[in-house]
Design an enzyme around this catalytic site. Structure first.
Site, short mmCIF file in Angstrom:
data_model
loop_
_atom_site.label_atom_id
_atom_site.label_comp_id
_atom_site.label_asym_id
_atom_site.label_seq_id
_atom_site.Cartn_x
_atom_site.Cartn_y
_atom_site.Cartn_z
N HIS A 117 -47.61 0.15 56.65
CA HIS A 117 -48.04 -0.01 55.25
C HIS A 117 -49.57 0.01 55.13
O HIS A 117 -50.11 0.54 54.17
CB HIS A 117 -47.45 -1.28 54.64
N HIS B 274 -40.52 3.66 48.55
CA HIS B 274 -40.97 2.93 49.73
C HIS B 274 -40.84 3.79 50.99
O HIS B 274 -41.72 3.76 51.86
CB HIS B 274 -40.24 1.60 49.93
N HIS C 28 -38.76 5.58 60.28
CA HIS C 28 -39.89 5.60 61.21
C HIS C 28 -39.63 6.47 62.44
O HIS C 28 -40.49 7.22 62.87
CB HIS C 28 -40.22 4.18 61.67
N ASP D 135 -43.76 4.70 53.57
CA ASP D 135 -43.61 4.60 55.04
C ASP D 135 -43.97 5.93 55.70
O ASP D 135 -44.65 5.95 56.73
CB ASP D 135 -42.16 4.26 55.41
#
Ligand SMILES: [Zn+2]
Length: 320
Positions: free
Chosen positions: A86, A243, A270, A247
């Site tokens: 973040h 979000h 991720h 990311d």
């Protein structure tokens, strides 16, 4: 009139900024100080313990050590920094190319689960231009990674375009897809306040594993069977996919320079983002480093890439 393209030069933060909070996985207090850094430093974490520097870790995909729930980078001696995504997202989103991030614990603070506190901190001091031309990583051919029903693909593009799709077996989320051209304005308006999220059904398991010890409704959108548990509700329509975009901006910042590419991700996270970057760098024909042109006359120069002028504008530091 300035002959320079806006955003053609590298940037750093105008002066140091401190941000303190709690690690979402450890639950421990942590403070980070973002320091100005010279051109071509990139983003570099400086890990300190009781005032002594114990490691220096570049925000680079080669330093990635773990991707289970957040992005963890580390050195060869086992010193690690977790939940970097973040903060990296805020730095990339606001076009900060260079800085040292001093951190006194193992995890970047979660703040409110979004990048908003980091954006506010950077805005408080501002972004400063350096004399050196901005560097980009230009994607030259498609790189696609498929893992089961998840896939991610980088394709050549004149700026940075992001297109993310998620599909969760939950009536609260379902299928969400959103795309945008990244700029500081778009990052601020569309992405930076989108919070991390988690399912109530997973919390107990995470706590038993010693994870998410600092997670609460203050820093996570908690999803129940058929509703969001946070009393304040959502901050945006489709906050969940936003979000995931936030990311992805942070994970792809591990390229070490802004990408000139379009990135499409379907059911990713991720791990997929990092695998796509690693695949890109594993193929020497798939990318090259280019520098932003410094003068408007540049189009008359042989070999000039006209698309870079546009990209430089896209990546301009927004000084609002
Ligand atoms: Zn996140």
């Amino acid at each position: 009139m300035s002959k320079r393209f806006i955003g053609a030069r590298q940037t750093t933060v105008a002066r140091e900024i401190e941000v303190s909070g709690t690690g979402v996985h450890s639950g421990a207090p942590v403070s980070v100080v973002i320091h100005p850094a010279p051109a071509d430093t990139g983003i570099c974490f400086i890990v300190s313990k009781r005032g002594r520097i114990i490691s220096q870790i570049e925000a680079d995909v080669r330093a990635v050590r773990n991707l289970t729930l957040c992005t963890v980078i580390g050195d060869d001696r086992g010193v690690t920094v977790g939940t970097v995504e973040h903060l990296l997202s805020a730095l990339r989103g606001l076009c900060v190319d260079n800085c040292f991030i001093e951190i006194d614990n193992k995890e970047v603070p979660i703040m409110d689960g979004s990048a908003a506190a980091f954006v506010d901190a950077i805005d408080e001091v501002g972004v400063r231009e350096l004399a050196t031309p901005r560097k980009f990583i230009k994607v030259l051919k498609p790189i696609r990674v498929q893992e089961g029903d998840c896939w991610g693909e980088l394709t050549p593009h004149s700026s940075f375009h992001l297109d993310v799709e998620i599909n969760f077996d939950s009536p609260v989320i379902g299928r969400q897809r959103m795309a945008l051209d990244l700029s500081p304005g778009a990052f601020r308006q569309e992405l930076c306040r989108a919070r991390t999220f988690g399912f109530m059904r997973d919390v107990e398991m995470l706590w038993k594993s010693g994870l998410a010890l600092g997670a609460s409704l203050e820093n996570t959108v908690a999803i129940g069977e058929d509703r969001v548990m946070n009393p304040e509700g959502l901050r945006y329509p489709q906050e969940f996919v936003r979000h995931k975009m936030l990311d992805a901006v942070g994970d792809l910042a591990l390229a070490g320079a802004p990408l000139l590419a379009s990135y499409r991700s379907v059911r990713g996270g991720h791990r997929l983002n990092a695998t796509v970057l690693k695949s890109l760098f594993a193929d020497a024909d798939a990318w090259t480093v280019v520098h932003a042109p410094m003068v408007r006359e540049a189009p008359h120069v042989a070999g000039y890439d006209a698309s870079l002028g546009m990209a430089a504008v896209q990546f301009a530091a927004n000084r609002n």
